[in-house]
Write a protein that holds these residues in place. Structure first.
Motif, mmCIF file in Angstrom:
data_model
loop_
_atom_site.group_PDB
_atom_site.id
_atom_site.type_symbol
_atom_site.label_atom_id
_atom_site.label_comp_id
_atom_site.label_asym_id
_atom_site.label_seq_id
_atom_site.Cartn_x
_atom_site.Cartn_y
_atom_site.Cartn_z
ATOM 1 N N GLN A 13 0.826 -1.201 0.000
ATOM 2 C CA GLN A 13 0.000 0.000 0.000
ATOM 3 C C GLN A 13 0.866 1.258 0.000
ATOM 4 O O GLN A 13 0.639 2.195 -0.770
ATOM 5 N N GLY A 14 1.878 1.271 0.869
ATOM 6 C CA GLY A 14 2.730 2.449 0.966
ATOM 7 C C GLY A 14 3.484 2.749 -0.310
ATOM 8 O O GLY A 14 3.578 3.908 -0.736
ATOM 9 N N GLU A 17 0.877 3.363 -3.638
ATOM 10 C CA GLU A 17 -0.033 4.512 -3.577
ATOM 11 C C GLU A 17 0.478 5.673 -4.422
ATOM 12 O O GLU A 17 -0.296 6.408 -5.024
ATOM 13 N N PHE A 18 1.803 5.826 -4.508
ATOM 14 C CA PHE A 18 2.362 6.992 -5.173
ATOM 15 C C PHE A 18 3.120 6.682 -6.456
ATOM 16 O O PHE A 18 3.387 7.579 -7.234
ATOM 17 N N SER A 23 -2.136 0.627 -7.322
ATOM 18 C CA SER A 23 -2.177 -0.049 -6.027
ATOM 19 C C SER A 23 -3.223 -1.163 -6.011
ATOM 20 O O SER A 23 -3.005 -2.220 -5.419
ATOM 21 N N HIS A 48 -3.978 3.535 4.868
ATOM 22 C CA HIS A 48 -4.220 4.800 4.162
ATOM 23 C C HIS A 48 -3.777 5.985 5.013
ATOM 24 O O HIS A 48 -3.269 6.984 4.490
ATOM 25 N N SER A 51 -0.035 6.299 4.600
ATOM 26 C CA SER A 51 0.319 6.926 3.322
ATOM 27 C C SER A 51 0.050 8.425 3.351
ATOM 28 O O SER A 51 0.843 9.228 2.845
ATOM 29 N N SER A 193 -3.098 13.728 -4.095
ATOM 30 C CA SER A 193 -3.456 12.531 -3.341
ATOM 31 C C SER A 193 -3.980 12.873 -1.947
ATOM 32 O O SER A 193 -4.754 12.111 -1.364
ATOM 33 N N SER A 227 3.303 1.356 6.389
ATOM 34 C CA SER A 227 2.766 2.080 5.250
ATOM 35 C C SER A 227 3.385 3.470 5.161
ATOM 36 O O SER A 227 3.753 3.942 4.074
ATOM 37 N N ALA A 231 5.856 4.512 2.128
ATOM 38 C CA ALA A 231 5.336 5.593 1.288
ATOM 39 C C ALA A 231 6.305 6.769 1.260
ATOM 40 O O ALA A 231 6.561 7.353 0.199
ATOM 41 N N CYS A 234 9.277 5.923 -0.749
ATOM 42 C CA CYS A 234 8.875 5.873 -2.157
ATOM 43 C C CYS A 234 8.855 7.273 -2.768
ATOM 44 O O CYS A 234 9.358 7.484 -3.871
#
Length: 267
Positions: A13-14, A17-18, A23, A48, A51, A193, A227, A231, A234
């Protein structure tokens, strides 16, 4: 869920997401390949939140400047017009996805969350990203964004409600098509986001309150932390990578992922 499952899902997820790689495509694979159970609403909210915290903390200085200058603009005080304009562009670009999400949420949930749909959108929009990257002129910056640009990116973001499209992928694609340089189109995508993750998190939290269920507190806590860390890392690495490289590696990855999803569906 076992410890291995929530660790893997939180990191997925982390990271996804970006990145422009979808995802939803990654989160659907473990359940189909390994028979993992649904992670549950509470865990979904937790990752979430992780993130969301990552992108807010990374862009904290810019976010403060945007909020302050937008408030000054509303109060007709002296302000930095470029920063305030960026704030208004984020708001405008968010509206289409909110409207489409409100009107089409049930249809999307009931008809578009299949592996086949995700396989198609992962592959097709990966190719569109490649085309936009090849044709990108990169003659504009965030300060050049106009009302029409924000609407265009917002409409693209609304399309990302279709699973597999990738919200970050399609908003970056739209930014490249508008001639915005790679780093700035990535930054704008990350800023976009924030309101959407926040809105999704609030909706899921309301749903969680209305339908309370038992959950593993340690999984929730460490899922949020994992996460957040994945994130944040990332975002940092992607902005450095994209400054000196193009989107081709992500396009190739999407095509491979799409092929795997097609194999899972038809195999």
């Amino acid at each position: 869920m076992t410890m291995t499952q929530w660790i893997v899902l939180a990191i997925i997820q982390g990271i996804t997401e970006f990145l422009p790689i979808s995802s939803s495509a990654h989160l659907i694979l473990p359940s189909h390949l390994f028979g993992w159970p649904d992670q549950g609403l509470a865990f979904d909210v937790a990752v979430h939140v992780g993130s969301l915290l990552a992108v807010i903390i990374y862009f904290r200085q810019l976010i403060v400047q945007i909020v302050v200058n937008c408030l000054k603009a509303i109060g007709r005080q002296e302000h930095d017009r470029g920063t305030a304009n960026l704030g208004w562009m984020v708001v405008i670009a968010t509206i289409p996805a909110v409207i489409v999400g409100f009107l089409a949420e049930s249809f999307i949930e009931n008809h578009l969350r299949s592996i086949l749909v995700i396989a198609v959108t992962t592959s097709v929009f990966g190719l569109v990203l490649w085309w936009a990257d090849v044709k990108a002129k990169e003659t504009r910056a965030l300060s050049d964004l106009t009302f029409k640009d924000a609407i265009w990116v917002g409409l693209a973001q609304a399309v990302a409600l279709i699973p597999g499209t990738s919200r970050s992928g399609i908003t970056m694609t739209a930014g490249l098509m508008l001639g915005i340089n790679k780093v700035d189109t990535a930054k704008f995508s990350f800023l976009l986001s924030i309101p959407l993750i926040l809105a999704a998190g609030l909706l899921k939290s309301v749903e969680l309150i209305q339908t309370p269920s038992a959950f593993d507190l340690s999984a929730i806590l460490f899922g949020t932390i994992l996460s957040f860390v994945s994130a944040f890392a990332c975002i940092v690495m992607f902005l450095k990578w994209i400054e000196r490289s193009g989107f081709l590696p992500f396009v190739i990855y999407r095509l491979v992922l799409g092929a795997v999803l097609f194999y899972v569906y038809f195999g």
